[in-house]
Write an enzyme that holds these catalytic residues in place. Structure first.
Site, mmCIF file in Angstrom:
data_model
loop_
_atom_site.group_PDB
_atom_site.id
_atom_site.type_symbol
_atom_site.label_atom_id
_atom_site.label_comp_id
_atom_site.label_asym_id
_atom_site.label_seq_id
_atom_site.Cartn_x
_atom_site.Cartn_y
_atom_site.Cartn_z
ATOM 1 C CD GLU A 100 63.492 -86.142 -52.720
ATOM 2 O OE1 GLU A 100 64.039 -85.435 -51.863
ATOM 3 O OE2 GLU A 100 62.345 -86.587 -52.579
ATOM 4 C CG ASP B 290 58.552 -85.793 -52.854
ATOM 5 O OD1 ASP B 290 59.482 -85.087 -52.442
ATOM 6 O OD2 ASP B 290 57.790 -86.444 -52.094
#
Ligand code: CA
Length: 706
Positions: free
Chosen positions: A435, A406
């Site tokens: 990400e 994340d």
């Protein structure tokens, strides 16, 4: 003369940065634990002064700079990153507990504590009238340890840590089990947590390359909690793998749907222990949260367990789930959140070693690129060690097959590379991706694990927002359209997408191609906002076209569960704390959209059979992919030629027509076998065509020739 900041550069140097410096300097005094430290030299450069002090700063105490009538606290953040600090305190050994029935050892790292006690409890939750048994721990180079000769199985423990004259009770960051809500760590024998068969569990071995995978994101809760299903363990790990009752054999929901859909990798949204404030494990249905609120990194979340008060059960049930997935030939990835913790002032990291695990700006303000109030200083070596240890623990103990980071862009790329390197030593296929957004934090751009640094982390993949937004429109602007929903002049962007986005990445093995995930609108809701004037069937054609683009583009296909049958979150974007009825997967929708599911399922099969869609480098991909010219506006067509990437088909053509009207186009020379239309896709030849073909409105068309 205003002092902006006082920073310890080493144990003997303090830098003072002023807004402006006057000619004749005042007398400076340095105090550490009320001891006055002698200044041996003062160096002046522009608006900065460096004080060299004779005796070392004792970091167990605060240091203050005094001049005139002012007192300023010296910040240690920079010192914690220095080689002198690491030379002295970096610890490469095992932290946490080592359990045996004869004794248990406890180790926790905190060079700045002045006292650490181990507290042993009988209960997993604070209980009236109980008392803990306390043991003083001993320090060596920042590592506090003790060894207790007693069988402590099924007891609980915490650490009482005194830092800066303040004493806090903290849970061991290395805890592997906890009682309910993660308030106390549990002392367990991991051997007791293995369900039958788990010791011999092996991950599937059929995937050789990352471009052969299909990722499927699910939340334990959303996937199982819809009321109108036969799933008994609603909202629980075990709900994911429940067998169908015999009477419902024709019902393809839950695990059966995953199997028939044909994906290779399940990506579980947070399953590590998230905070009690997010979801109270003792009353899980009273609140909803996705769980991007880490509390105990190495412990499974308790609200997904049948009994969160039993520290062994959550581990057993998660392992049982992974075991079953592996039996079904499915790989299991987990979503990890090493960019922030739930609430840093109360986090175990902060209680044990204040400020070490978090990233600060030079003026001492905490970074908040995560938007969650803190960023973890992944570049600090003991924070990096913690992250690597955690990942390796999940990979080895739970047999995890991949990790989705994340907000990976808030992490430093060296940490990510080290993780990949360590995982490689396990000699099995393990994915690392995340990400790669570039967010504001006090880490140099060149050090970040962001998409634009993809060449520095060549074996790590990135969620491709260029692909996502080109195909269906920007996520930050509800009404913005993309290629499939009627935006114009996107042909060049789509061509880049088809090639695996060489415009933004280093290799197709780094491009996670997707149109939606848990964040933002589902594809169906986005189409409602952008194409609501069309009838449902036309919007479903757009969904098909979106999936066709994901599946035929070079890179790694990623799907949000349920989107293959028009999952909706009632038009809401960030539903991290919205109720179940917004987030759940409505399995009845699957029944209404069987044609759509079948089409995507069949398209997945085509990609699996045809390596032409799965190049692992741009060089070869570009040699074998030729974009076709003389097409009507918005239509994109490409030829995968000369048995591309060893394909059994000599030449394959794919056309995308996003227009609301059909398009008559000229085919390249020769006779072509039509195998994919708006309605069906497969290897069966629908028709043989020559010279020209009519591309249906909002459709993908696939042809081949031997
Ligand atoms: Ca929890």
């Amino acid at each position: 003369m205003r002092l902006l900041r006082a920073i310890a550069l080493s144990f003997n140097n303090i830098m003072l940065e002023f807004e402006n410096l006057i000619e004749s300097l005042p007398d400076f005094f340095v105090e550490n634990n009320e001891n006055s430290l002698d200044i041996v030299s003062i160096a002046r450069y522009e608006n900065k002064i460096t004080l060299k002090i004779k005796d070392e700063l004792n970091i167990k105490h605060k240091t203050h700079i005094k001049f005139w009538d002012q007192t300023h606290t010296v910040l240690y953040h920079t010192l914690y990153k220095s080689s002198v600090f690491n030379d002295r305190f970096l610890y490469n050994g095992t932290l946490g507990i080592e359990f045996s029935e004869i004794f248990t050892t406890f180790k926790v790292w905190t060079p700045i504590a002045t006292k650490v006690s181990l507290c042993i409890y009988k209960n997993g939750l604070p209980t009236k009238g109980e008392e803990s048994e306390k043991f003083l721990m001993n320090e060596k180079n920042g590592v506090w340890s003790t060894k207790i000769y007693k069988n402590l199985k099924n007891y609980y423990y915490t650490y009482e840590v005194t830092v800066n004259s303040e004493t806090n009770e903290a849970v061991d960051p290395y805890a592997i089990a906890t009682g309910a809500n993660g308030i106390r760590a549990a002392i367990i024998d991991l051997a007791d947590t293995n369900p039958p068969g788990f010791k011999n569990d092996k991950s599937p071995v059929y995937i050789k390359k990352i471009t052969d995978t299909f990722l499927y994101e699910i939340s334990v809760r959303d996937f199982t909690i819809y009321p109108n299903t036969w799933i008994h363990n609603k909202g629980k790990y075990l709900g994911l793998i429940e067998k169908l009752p015999d009477s419902r054999k024709s019902d393809s929901i839950g695990i059966r749907h995953i199997k028939s859909f044909g994906i290779t990798h399940i990506q579980l949204m947070p399953i590590f222990d998230f905070s009690e404030e997010s979801v109270d494990e003792l009353s899980p249905r009273s609140t909803y949260n996705w769980g991007y609120d880490p509390q105990n990194y190495n412990v499974p979340e308790g609200s997904y367990s049948s009994d969160p008060t039993d520290p062994l059960l959550r581990i057993k049930e998660l392992k049982e789930t992974i075991l079953k997935f592996h039996k079904y030939n499915l790989y299991v990835n987990m979503d990890v959140v090493f960019n922030h913790v739930y609430y840093y002032p109360k986090s175990n990291f902060q209680k044990i070693f204040p400020d070490y695990y978090f990233r600060f700006y030079d003026d001492g303000v905490i970074c908040n690129g995560s938007g969650c109030g803190n960023d973890i200083a992944t570049e600090n070596l003991m924070a990096r060690k913690f992250i690597i240890d955690s990942i390796m623990y999940w990979a080895k103990e739970y047999h995890m097959d991949g990790f989705r980071f994340d907000l990976m862009g808030l992490m430093d790329f060296e940490t990510i590379n080290k993780i990949k390197e360590e995982l490689n030593s396990l000699n099995r296929f393990i994915m690392v991706y995340g990400e790669g957004w570039d967010l504001n934090t006090n880490l140099k751009k060149e050090a970040k694990a962001i998409t634009s640094n993809s060449y520095k982390i060549p074996n790590v993949a990135f969620f491709n927002d260029f692909f996502r937004d080109s195909v269906k429109g920007n996520v930050f602007s509800e009404k913005e359209r993309g290629y499939i929903n009627g935006n114009q002049y996107l042909e060049d962007q789509i061509k880049n997408c088809i090639l695996g986005s060489p415009n933004i990445l280093n290799s197709p093995i780094q491009s996670i191609n997707y149109i939606c995930c848990h964040d933002n609108l589902t594809i169906w809701d986005k189409l409602q906002y952008t194409s609501g004037e069309l009838n449902e069937d036309e919007r479903k054609e757009m969904v098909k076209l979106g999936y066709a683009l994901i599946i035929t583009s070079q890179g790694i296909p990623f799907f949000q569960s349920g989107s293959e049958f028009c999952r909706s979150k009632a038009g809401m974007e960030n539903t991290y704390s919205s109720p179940d009825y917004i987030n759940w997967i409505d399995w009845d929708k699957r029944l209404y959209n069987l044609n759509l599911v079948q089409y995507i399922t069949d398209f997945i099969k085509i990609r699996k059979k045809h390596p032409a869609f799965r190049f692992d480098n741009y060089e070869d991909a570009k040699k074998h992919i030729e974009f076709l010219g003389y097409l009507p506006s918005n239509v994109v067509g490409f030829l995968l030629k000369d048995n591309a990437n060893g394909d059994s088909f000599k030449n394959i053509i794919v056309y995308f027509n996003p227009n609301k009207r059909p398009a008559k186009i000229n085919l390249p020379e020769g006779s072509w076998n039509l195998i994919g239309t708006k309605k069906t896709i497969g290897e069966d030849i629908i028709a043989e065509v020559e010279k020209e073909i009519n591309l249906e409105s909002i459709s993908a068309t696939v042809l081949y020739r031997q």
